[in-house]
Design an enzyme around this catalytic site. Sequence first.
Site, PDB file in Angstrom:
ATOM      1  N   ASP A 186     -46.989 -87.951  39.806  1.00 30.19           N
ATOM      2  CA  ASP A 186     -45.577 -88.168  39.466  1.00 30.19           C
ATOM      3  C   ASP A 186     -45.299 -89.618  38.765  1.00 30.19           C
ATOM      4  OD1 ASP A 186     -42.774 -87.797  39.979  1.00 30.19           O
ATOM      5  OD2 ASP A 186     -42.641 -88.906  41.866  1.00 30.19           O
ATOM      6  N   ARG A 192     -39.336 -87.394  27.630  1.00 33.84           N
ATOM      7  CA  ARG A 192     -40.017 -87.115  28.830  1.00 33.84           C
ATOM      8  C   ARG A 192     -41.294 -86.501  28.503  1.00 33.84           C
ATOM      9  NH1 ARG A 192     -37.911 -87.223  33.691  1.00 33.84           N
ATOM     10  NH2 ARG A 192     -39.138 -85.197  34.360  1.00 33.84           N
ATOM     11  N   HIS A 252     -45.699 -86.439  29.764  1.00 30.61           N
ATOM     12  CA  HIS A 252     -46.325 -85.339  30.126  1.00 30.61           C
ATOM     13  C   HIS A 252     -47.931 -85.482  29.414  1.00 30.61           C
ATOM     14  CE1 HIS A 252     -43.304 -84.220  32.981  1.00 30.61           C
ATOM     15  NE2 HIS A 252     -42.579 -83.589  32.057  1.00 30.61           N
ATOM     16  N   LEU A 267     -68.497 -80.906  40.733  1.00 27.26           N
ATOM     17  CA  LEU A 267     -67.051 -81.171  41.457  1.00 27.26           C
ATOM     18  C   LEU A 267     -65.905 -80.158  41.213  1.00 27.26           C
ATOM     19  CD1 LEU A 267     -64.667 -83.349  42.058  1.00 27.26           C
ATOM     20  CD2 LEU A 267     -64.349 -83.514  39.395  1.00 27.26           C
TER      21      LEU A 267
HETATM   22  C1  FPP Z   1     -44.305 -85.210  37.575  1.00 25.85           C
HETATM   23  O1  FPP Z   1     -43.465 -86.449  36.852  1.00 25.85           O
HETATM   24  C2  FPP Z   1     -44.959 -84.545  36.884  1.00 25.85           C
HETATM   25  C3  FPP Z   1     -44.983 -83.247  36.228  1.00 25.85           C
HETATM   26  C4  FPP Z   1     -43.891 -82.390  37.030  1.00 25.85           C
HETATM   27  C5  FPP Z   1     -45.822 -82.543  35.455  1.00 25.85           C
HETATM   28  C6  FPP Z   1     -47.502 -82.927  35.892  1.00 25.85           C
HETATM   29  C7  FPP Z   1     -48.252 -82.696  34.456  1.00 25.85           C
HETATM   30  C8  FPP Z   1     -49.033 -83.529  33.927  1.00 25.85           C
HETATM   31  C9  FPP Z   1     -49.525 -84.732  34.528  1.00 25.85           C
HETATM   32  C10 FPP Z   1     -49.491 -83.099  32.574  1.00 25.85           C
HETATM   33  C11 FPP Z   1     -50.905 -82.555  32.374  1.00 25.85           C
HETATM   34  C12 FPP Z   1     -51.429 -81.882  33.533  1.00 25.85           C
HETATM   35  C13 FPP Z   1     -52.355 -81.142  33.558  1.00 25.85           C
HETATM   36  C14 FPP Z   1     -53.173 -80.325  34.678  1.00 25.85           C
HETATM   37  C15 FPP Z   1     -53.142 -80.713  32.344  1.00 25.85           C
HETATM   38  P1  FPP Z   1     -41.997 -86.344  36.327  1.00 25.85           P
HETATM   39  O2  FPP Z   1     -41.687 -85.754  35.271  1.00 25.85           O
HETATM   40  O3  FPP Z   1     -41.517 -85.842  37.791  1.00 25.85           O
HETATM   41  O4  FPP Z   1     -41.740 -87.787  36.396  1.00 25.85           O
HETATM   42  P2  FPP Z   1     -40.356 -88.815  36.620  1.00 25.85           P
HETATM   43  O5  FPP Z   1     -40.412 -88.611  38.488  1.00 25.85           O
HETATM   44  O6  FPP Z   1     -40.631 -89.971  36.504  1.00 25.85           O
HETATM   45  O7  FPP Z   1     -39.229 -87.967  36.211  1.00 25.85           O
END
Ligand code: FPP
Length: 250
Positions: free
Chosen positions: A18, A31, A35, A129
């Site tokens: 997160d 945003r 990611h 793994l």
């Molecule tokens: C939450 O942060 C994150 C996500 C919903 C997406 C997770 C994706 C990645 C880490 C990118 C790559 C992943 C892979 C498996 C290749 P948020 O957007 O909710 O952040 P915030 O709470 O700060 O808004």
Amino acid sequence: MPVVPAPAIPQHVAIVMDGNGRWAAGHGRIRTVGHRVGGATVRAAIEFARQRGLRVLTLYAFSQENWSRPEAEVRVLMRLFARAFRQEVAALHAQQVRLRFIGARTRLRPALLQAMEAAEALTVDNTALEVVIAIDYGGQWDICQAAQRCADDGIPVSPEAVTARLSTRDLPDVDLLIRTGGERRLSNFLLWQAAYAELYFTDILWPAFDHAAFEAALRWFASRERRFGAVPCAGSSTAIARPAARAARA
Ligand code: FPP
């Protein structure tokens, strides 16, 4: 009841990644940049998990609730996943990492599904793994689909029968669940499998979760006394009694 020592290294670590959006905002970026940088952190976390000898690393990439995000963000995420799975699979395969996915596959685009299936097929025999990516995943969905399978198989619902039908049926329970980004909740992640997990919450935002931060979580885990609802066994301060059903699957 078998007695097992509290392990220094968890077998199964699960992470709620997160904070991508907040990390991006903090750097004056949109945003989706968060990611993308979060994707690089995934690569580093997998490398760290392999070096440290974890058996399973499960990452929450996209929850069933995440479909309600703006359509443009969902589209970017899905493209990023497909690209990452295609680009990273050869390097992971070379390191003997097995890649697999849990979650409903009904709403994913064909190109993403194809990248996932190809990655699973290529790495199926790897043993260094297991990296499990939860995508379109929900803990309640997982439990419901397992219960439905019990019904389809004509088996009475029991903890063992459900466990044997979860998407993680051949994996050990979660030992350590990490959530980055400062929130203290499970957000429908591995609700059944994390029943006895140690929960570690950190304010570090996912893109900034580096090896040192991961190491700190492992150090914290090693200091925990795990009881599984029981009491420490006589004669040992670290030995614990693990419930038979769970021990049998470990
Ligand atoms: C939450 O942060 C994150 C996500 C919903 C997406 C997770 C994706 C990645 C880490 C990118 C790559 C992943 C892979 C498996 C290749 P948020 O957007 O909710 O952040 P915030 O709470 O700060 O808004």
